[in-house]
Design a protein around this motif. Structure first.
Motif, PDB file in Angstrom:
ATOM      1  N   GLU A 213      42.991  48.796  45.208  1.00  0.00           N
ATOM      2  CA  GLU A 213      42.139  47.819  44.555  1.00  0.00           C
ATOM      3  C   GLU A 213      40.711  48.304  44.373  1.00  0.00           C
ATOM      4  O   GLU A 213      39.999  47.806  43.495  1.00  0.00           O
ATOM      5  CB  GLU A 213      42.141  46.519  45.361  1.00  0.00           C
ATOM      6  CG  GLU A 213      43.461  45.770  45.354  1.00  0.00           C
ATOM      7  CD  GLU A 213      43.377  44.467  46.119  1.00  0.00           C
ATOM      8  OE1 GLU A 213      42.928  43.466  45.527  1.00  0.00           O
ATOM      9  OE2 GLU A 213      43.764  44.462  47.310  1.00  0.00           O
TER      10      GLU A 213
ATOM     11  N   VAL B  94      53.296  49.949  43.062  1.00  0.00           N
ATOM     12  CA  VAL B  94      52.272  48.967  42.705  1.00  0.00           C
ATOM     13  C   VAL B  94      51.015  49.707  42.277  1.00  0.00           C
ATOM     14  O   VAL B  94      50.630  50.714  42.888  1.00  0.00           O
ATOM     15  CB  VAL B  94      51.968  48.039  43.896  1.00  0.00           C
ATOM     16  CG1 VAL B  94      50.744  47.163  43.618  1.00  0.00           C
ATOM     17  CG2 VAL B  94      53.181  47.171  44.207  1.00  0.00           C
TER      18      VAL B  94
ATOM     19  N   TYR C  10      46.874  49.100  40.365  1.00  0.00           N
ATOM     20  CA  TYR C  10      45.773  48.198  40.028  1.00  0.00           C
ATOM     21  C   TYR C  10      45.077  48.750  38.792  1.00  0.00           C
ATOM     22  O   TYR C  10      44.994  49.970  38.610  1.00  0.00           O
ATOM     23  CB  TYR C  10      44.808  48.059  41.204  1.00  0.00           C
ATOM     24  CG  TYR C  10      45.472  47.480  42.424  1.00  0.00           C
ATOM     25  CD1 TYR C  10      45.471  46.107  42.650  1.00  0.00           C
ATOM     26  CD2 TYR C  10      46.145  48.303  43.336  1.00  0.00           C
ATOM     27  CE1 TYR C  10      46.115  45.570  43.759  1.00  0.00           C
ATOM     28  CE2 TYR C  10      46.788  47.766  44.442  1.00  0.00           C
ATOM     29  CZ  TYR C  10      46.766  46.403  44.643  1.00  0.00           C
ATOM     30  OH  TYR C  10      47.421  45.871  45.737  1.00  0.00           O
TER      31      TYR C  10
ATOM     32  N   ARG D 221      46.813  43.454  38.944  1.00  0.00           N
ATOM     33  CA  ARG D 221      47.815  44.131  39.768  1.00  0.00           C
ATOM     34  C   ARG D 221      49.119  44.192  38.968  1.00  0.00           C
ATOM     35  O   ARG D 221      49.562  43.208  38.407  1.00  0.00           O
ATOM     36  CB  ARG D 221      48.033  43.365  41.073  1.00  0.00           C
ATOM     37  CG  ARG D 221      49.087  43.946  42.004  1.00  0.00           C
ATOM     38  CD  ARG D 221      49.220  43.051  43.246  1.00  0.00           C
ATOM     39  NE  ARG D 221      50.220  43.547  44.181  1.00  0.00           N
ATOM     40  CZ  ARG D 221      51.516  43.285  44.118  1.00  0.00           C
ATOM     41  NH1 ARG D 221      51.985  42.514  43.135  1.00  0.00           N
ATOM     42  NH2 ARG D 221      52.345  43.764  45.016  1.00  0.00           N
TER      43      ARG D 221
ATOM     44  N   ARG E 280      53.018  46.824  38.370  1.00  0.00           N
ATOM     45  CA  ARG E 280      53.928  47.737  39.047  1.00  0.00           C
ATOM     46  C   ARG E 280      54.892  48.342  38.048  1.00  0.00           C
ATOM     47  O   ARG E 280      55.103  47.810  36.947  1.00  0.00           O
ATOM     48  CB  ARG E 280      54.707  47.012  40.137  1.00  0.00           C
ATOM     49  CG  ARG E 280      55.598  45.894  39.648  1.00  0.00           C
ATOM     50  CD  ARG E 280      56.541  45.448  40.751  1.00  0.00           C
ATOM     51  NE  ARG E 280      57.342  46.566  41.230  1.00  0.00           N
ATOM     52  CZ  ARG E 280      57.610  46.811  42.515  1.00  0.00           C
ATOM     53  NH1 ARG E 280      57.142  46.015  43.448  1.00  0.00           N
ATOM     54  NH2 ARG E 280      58.350  47.852  42.858  1.00  0.00           N
TER      55      ARG E 280
END
Length: 548
Positions: A111, A144, A146, A160, A162
């Protein structure tokens, strides 16, 4: 829904579609008359071709990321990132000149963006209302990520997303949510605020992302006391400008922004993204087909501009291919359908009626021949444990009363029984053992066993249909609607019926699937709590819903 009587398909549909592809940009913004189709021969500009001058992003003095960020259609090695620049979203030009703007983007593993894996720059083109669709490839599967955007001195919020597992991966579980029907004027998107905090891998939106109806100065049932919405929303959407502005209104909602930032979406439309209950090129009311195709072209274009869709979904005039296939390892294959764009006109009007010869006419279709063949061929080739079909309208038989014969919806698969029969026969021929259908449209939650013969409760159960309730459409709703007892008695394969607003989560596993119907008590006031109204499981190789 409004019943309008049966109309014949236009005999000039190919010519009208061709004409609608050759509309001037300015005319598509404003014209609703039939003469527009014949008046212009200039192509609607394509981003990157029109040659617009470049605007200096350093001159943007207000936050251009007022509509948030989004991602969609996760694949094993790529993600699709979206945003749209709109410093003043409630203005037709969104506060930007008709010039292209450079937008930078970053994709990271964390993040704080300490481990950036991809970055780049693209243009936000005025031809697409300064929307940005970035397809980022060559990524690790089942990860995942960001992401964020930057233009001038402004940085967007962080989203977010994926990637999906690789096509050959053995996957033990997938957590997803199904949502539908979010009429802004019917209430707050509270359920989305809760879904943004829920632990899911992907969200499937199965239609009615937008409603064409007027939104008054107090936001309809929201009954704002702290703001006044511009009068430009207080009429039905017809033109491209109308649809674009309506998406701006929806996407400034904080809960909608939050859920898009939190999870990747897979979207498909139903009717209200253009007009209630339209069928192919046939409108709801007595509007000339050429005029309706202009409206459809406007609705489709604005839909693509404002949602996280890949390049193959970019529209050409009034045509846009929404049906497509996604995989989640070898656990699930998703065949996303479009039951609106290619369908035959509703039999006996588009409301509730008693089935007749037309209902069973094999020449009538809800998917169109090409999409039906694509679906059945995809099942033949599928190696997935679960075959899931996100689509729009009720697939299972749903009788409205206890009379014989009973009334059913002509707008749902009950009005296209030959289509449904061919699809179920195709699933059987392909050896599909674990079939699940996701549906929206009706503003209530249902759980159906899909039967080999809906009129014989003892017949084999061949799949499960999960009907997710609306986010807001229908306003607050009630837990047990007035027709609850009639519906449950008339439809033995109906295992659950709830009239509250909310969403549904599904956990697909290697041994079973679990569906949780989550509801809020009210949407006409903000901040309602979420609770689970009911939960069901269906087992691999032994379809049939069982309460938990």
């Amino acid at each position: 829904m409004t019943s309008t009587g049966h109309q014949q398909p236009s005999q000039h549909a190919p010519e009208l579609r061709a004409a609608a592809r050759h509309l001037g940009r300015r005319r598509l913004f404003t014209v609703t008359g039939a003469a527009a189709v014949l008046a212009f021969a200039t192509n609607l500009p394509t981003a990157g071709v029109a040659g617009a001058a470049e605007f200096d992003a350093a001159k943007i003095t207000e936050n251009p990321f007022t509509l948030g960020v989004a991602s969609g259609d996760p694949q094993a090695t790529s993600v699709l990132l979206w945003t749209r620049l709109a410093p003043t979203p409630y203005q037709a030009d969104s506060g930007l000149p008709p010039e292209r703007v450079t937008v930078h983007w970053e994709l990271a593993r964390d993040e704080r963006f300490r481990h950036v894996v991809r970055r780049g720059a693209t243009f936000a083109h005025p031809e697409f209302h300064h929307s940005v669709h970035v397809e980022v490839g060559h990524l690790d599967s089942d990860r995942v990520f960001y992401y964020r955007f930057k233009t001038g001195s402004w940085i967007s919020e962080t989203g977010r997303t994926r990637t999906a597992p690789s096509s050959r991966a053995r996957v033990d579980e997938l957590r997803l949510a199904a949502v539908s029907c979010q009429a802004y004027h019917d209430g707050y998107f509270t359920a989305y605020g809760h879904l943004a905090e829920d632990d899911v891998d992907v969200v499937f939106h199965v239609g009615d992302y937008l409603y064409e109806y007027a939104v008054d100065s107090v936001g309809g049932a929201r009954n704002y006391t702290d703001r006044v919405l511009p009068d430009l929303f207080n009429h039905e959407t017809i033109t491209l400008e109308d649809y674009r502005l309506r998406y701006s209104l929806y996407k400034t909602d904080p809960d909608l922004r939050a859920v898009h930032a939190a999870h990747p979406f897979v979207v498909t439309w139903d009717d209200h993204e253009v007009e209630n209950n339209y069928a192919d090129d046939i409108p709801e009311n007595s509007v000339p087909p050429e005029e309706f195709l202009l409206r459809r072209a406007a609705g489709y274009r604005a839909y693509w501009e404002n949602l996280p869709l890949r390049r193959p979904q970019r529209p050409e005039g009034p045509d846009m291919q929404m049906y497509r296939r996604l995989n989640w390892g070898r656990l699930a294959q998703f065949d996303i359908l479009d039951t609106r764009q290619y369908r035959s006109d509703q039999a006996y009007g588009d409301g509730a009626d008693v089935p007749g010869p037309e209902t069973d006419d094999p020449a009538r279709t809800i998917t169109g021949a090409a999409q039906e063949r694509w679906l059945l061929d995809g099942w033949q080739a599928s190696q997935a444990l679960w075959n899931v079909v996100p689509q729009q309208v009720i697939f299972s038989q749903r009788k409205f009363d206890l009379t014989v014969p009973s009334r059913v919806s002509m707008d749902a698969w009950d009005g296209y029984r030959a289509s449904r029969g061919r699809v179920l026969a195709g699933a059987e021929a392909a050896g599909v053992e674990n079939l699940m259908v996701f549906t929206g449209d009706v503003h209530v939650g249902y759980a159906f066993d899909i039967k080999d013969d809906f009129d014989d409760p003892s017949s084999r159960t061949v799949g499960t249909e999960i009907v997710t309730t609306s986010i807001t459409s229908g306003r607050d709703g009630v837990e047990k609607p007035a027709n609850w007892e009639t519906y449950m008695a008339a439809n033995p394969h109906l295992k659950f019926y709830n009239g509250r607003r909310g969403y549904t989560t599904v956990r697909l596993g290697r041994e079973s699937a679990r569906a949780d119907f989550k509801t809020v008590p009210a949407v006409t006031v903000p901040g309602a709590a979420i609770s689970t109204a009911a939960s069901f499981v269906t087992e691999v190789g032994d379809q049939g819903l069982k309460p938990v």
